[in-house]
Design a protein around this motif. Sequence first.
Motif, PDB file in Angstrom:
ATOM      1  N   HIS A  38      -5.723  45.166  15.234  1.00 59.50           N
ATOM      2  CA  HIS A  38      -7.170  45.070  15.068  1.00 59.50           C
ATOM      3  C   HIS A  38      -7.588  43.697  15.596  1.00 59.50           C
ATOM      4  N   LEU A  39      -8.070  43.654  16.830  1.00 65.98           N
ATOM      5  CA  LEU A  39      -8.389  42.383  17.479  1.00 65.98           C
ATOM      6  C   LEU A  39      -9.876  42.252  17.777  1.00 65.98           C
ATOM      7  N   THR A  40     -10.393  41.058  17.598  1.00 70.71           N
ATOM      8  CA  THR A  40     -11.765  40.784  18.036  1.00 70.71           C
ATOM      9  C   THR A  40     -11.744  40.568  19.546  1.00 70.71           C
ATOM     10  N   ALA A  41     -12.912  40.644  20.145  1.00 79.99           N
ATOM     11  CA  ALA A  41     -13.008  40.373  21.582  1.00 79.99           C
ATOM     12  C   ALA A  41     -12.572  38.936  21.875  1.00 79.99           C
ATOM     13  N   ALA A  42     -12.866  38.023  20.958  1.00 77.85           N
ATOM     14  CA  ALA A  42     -12.451  36.624  21.150  1.00 77.85           C
ATOM     15  C   ALA A  42     -10.925  36.502  21.162  1.00 77.85           C
ATOM     16  N   ALA A  43     -10.248  37.255  20.299  1.00 80.73           N
ATOM     17  CA  ALA A  43      -8.784  37.226  20.276  1.00 80.73           C
ATOM     18  C   ALA A  43      -8.209  37.818  21.558  1.00 80.73           C
ATOM     19  N   HIS A  75     -13.744  50.735  18.403  1.00 79.16           N
ATOM     20  CA  HIS A  75     -14.144  49.506  17.742  1.00 79.16           C
ATOM     21  C   HIS A  75     -14.724  49.866  16.381  1.00 79.16           C
ATOM     22  N   ILE A  76     -14.454  48.975  15.455  1.00 77.67           N
ATOM     23  CA  ILE A  76     -14.942  49.171  14.091  1.00 77.67           C
ATOM     24  C   ILE A  76     -15.513  47.860  13.590  1.00 77.67           C
ATOM     25  N   HIS A  77     -16.367  47.971  12.618  1.00 76.07           N
ATOM     26  CA  HIS A  77     -16.951  46.795  11.991  1.00 76.07           C
ATOM     27  C   HIS A  77     -16.309  46.635  10.627  1.00 76.07           C
ATOM     28  N   ILE A  78     -15.598  45.542  10.463  1.00 77.16           N
ATOM     29  CA  ILE A  78     -14.916  45.259   9.205  1.00 77.16           C
ATOM     30  C   ILE A  78     -15.641  44.098   8.558  1.00 77.16           C
ATOM     31  N   GLY A  79     -16.369  44.393   7.496  1.00 76.14           N
ATOM     32  CA  GLY A  79     -17.111  43.348   6.812  1.00 76.14           C
ATOM     33  C   GLY A  79     -18.237  42.822   7.686  1.00 76.14           C
ATOM     34  N   SER A  80     -18.580  41.563   7.466  1.00 72.74           N
ATOM     35  CA  SER A  80     -19.707  40.983   8.193  1.00 72.74           C
ATOM     36  C   SER A  80     -19.272  40.229   9.441  1.00 72.74           C
ATOM     37  N   GLY A  81     -17.989  40.242   9.750  1.00 72.02           N
ATOM     38  CA  GLY A  81     -17.489  39.533  10.920  1.00 72.02           C
ATOM     39  C   GLY A  81     -17.692  40.325  12.198  1.00 72.02           C
ATOM     40  N   ALA A  82     -17.079  39.832  13.239  1.00 72.22           N
ATOM     41  CA  ALA A  82     -17.172  40.473  14.555  1.00 72.22           C
ATOM     42  C   ALA A  82     -16.478  41.829  14.526  1.00 72.22           C
ATOM     43  N   ALA A  83     -16.903  42.712  15.402  1.00 70.94           N
ATOM     44  CA  ALA A  83     -16.233  44.005  15.547  1.00 70.94           C
ATOM     45  C   ALA A  83     -14.793  43.769  15.970  1.00 70.94           C
ATOM     46  N   VAL A  84     -13.934  44.663  15.556  1.00 72.59           N
ATOM     47  CA  VAL A  84     -12.543  44.604  15.991  1.00 72.59           C
ATOM     48  C   VAL A  84     -12.243  45.843  16.817  1.00 72.59           C
ATOM     49  N   TYR A  85     -11.294  45.687  17.710  1.00 68.06           N
ATOM     50  CA  TYR A  85     -10.919  46.753  18.630  1.00 68.06           C
ATOM     51  C   TYR A  85      -9.455  47.099  18.417  1.00 68.06           C
ATOM     52  N   HIS A  86      -9.145  48.370  18.576  1.00 67.70           N
ATOM     53  CA  HIS A  86      -7.750  48.775  18.585  1.00 67.70           C
ATOM     54  C   HIS A  86      -7.583  49.989  19.483  1.00 67.70           C
ATOM     55  N   LEU A  87      -6.383  50.141  19.990  1.00 74.17           N
ATOM     56  CA  LEU A  87      -6.100  51.258  20.878  1.00 74.17           C
ATOM     57  C   LEU A  87      -6.194  52.564  20.111  1.00 74.17           C
ATOM     58  N   LEU A 128     -21.687  62.287   9.702  1.00 70.16           N
ATOM     59  CA  LEU A 128     -21.131  60.966   9.408  1.00 70.16           C
ATOM     60  C   LEU A 128     -20.089  60.549  10.441  1.00 70.16           C
ATOM     61  N   ASP A 129     -20.154  59.301  10.899  1.00 70.49           N
ATOM     62  CA  ASP A 129     -19.134  58.709  11.760  1.00 70.49           C
ATOM     63  C   ASP A 129     -18.450  57.620  10.943  1.00 70.49           C
ATOM     64  N   ALA A 130     -17.590  58.040  10.031  1.00 69.63           N
ATOM     65  CA  ALA A 130     -16.972  57.105   9.089  1.00 69.63           C
ATOM     66  C   ALA A 130     -15.939  56.198   9.739  1.00 69.63           C
ATOM     67  N   GLY A 131     -15.471  56.531  10.920  1.00 67.65           N
ATOM     68  CA  GLY A 131     -14.470  55.710  11.572  1.00 67.65           C
ATOM     69  C   GLY A 131     -15.012  54.444  12.182  1.00 67.65           C
ATOM     70  N   HIS A 132     -16.303  54.349  12.345  1.00 69.26           N
ATOM     71  CA  HIS A 132     -16.923  53.209  13.017  1.00 69.26           C
ATOM     72  C   HIS A 132     -17.073  51.996  12.099  1.00 69.26           C
ATOM     73  N   PHE A 133     -17.124  52.230  10.803  1.00 73.11           N
ATOM     74  CA  PHE A 133     -17.287  51.142   9.846  1.00 73.11           C
ATOM     75  C   PHE A 133     -16.199  51.204   8.791  1.00 73.11           C
ATOM     76  N   ALA A 134     -15.884  50.065   8.234  1.00 77.71           N
ATOM     77  CA  ALA A 134     -14.926  50.008   7.131  1.00 77.71           C
ATOM     78  C   ALA A 134     -15.690  50.153   5.823  1.00 77.71           C
ATOM     79  N   LEU A 135     -15.011  50.686   4.841  1.00 74.35           N
ATOM     80  CA  LEU A 135     -15.567  50.743   3.490  1.00 74.35           C
ATOM     81  C   LEU A 135     -15.141  49.469   2.777  1.00 74.35           C
ATOM     82  N   SER A 136     -16.085  48.812   2.145  1.00 74.82           N
ATOM     83  CA  SER A 136     -15.749  47.553   1.482  1.00 74.82           C
ATOM     84  C   SER A 136     -15.596  47.754  -0.021  1.00 74.82           C
ATOM     85  N   GLY A 137     -14.851  46.869  -0.625  1.00 71.84           N
ATOM     86  CA  GLY A 137     -14.599  46.921  -2.059  1.00 71.84           C
ATOM     87  C   GLY A 137     -13.632  45.824  -2.439  1.00 71.84           C
ATOM     88  N   THR A 138     -12.901  46.045  -3.518  1.00 74.88           N
ATOM     89  CA  THR A 138     -11.946  45.052  -4.013  1.00 74.88           C
ATOM     90  C   THR A 138     -10.561  45.688  -4.066  1.00 74.88           C
TER      91      THR A 138
END
Length: 147
Positions: A38-43, A75-87, A128-138
Amino acid sequence: MDEARYEEIVASLRRDGGRVTATRKAVVRALLDSDDHHLTAAAVTGAVRDLDPEFQESTVYRTLDRLAELGIVEHIHIGSGAAVYHLSDADHRHHHLVCDRCGRVVEVPPGLLDSVARRVERDHGFVLDAGHFALSGTCAACRSRGR
């Protein structure tokens, strides 16, 4: 690096009408060579610049966008940070859970949300496109530490 996977991706690029440029090859190699899938574009930019210091960051974004259009990366959005990409990997589809406290990412099977997706569509007419975003919690570790 998984050379067979690399060749499969390059063949997929060609088959789907994508140009196989040195830039695209470098981005795919960076994604394959990473320990964290799971890499950001910056990585990705940093990894490619290790090979070519003149590489432009905007080129990485355009390449990642094109690879996403072709279904090679997601690409997915994990939390409030940058989107991450994975193959993309049809054999390893998954959703993501992210801990709000420690940032831990947990992968869960795609079927986990099927009943929710069906209910949302049935009750609201919304697909629903649940794969595009992460579910947040603890996560369990943070809960057990009382964080």
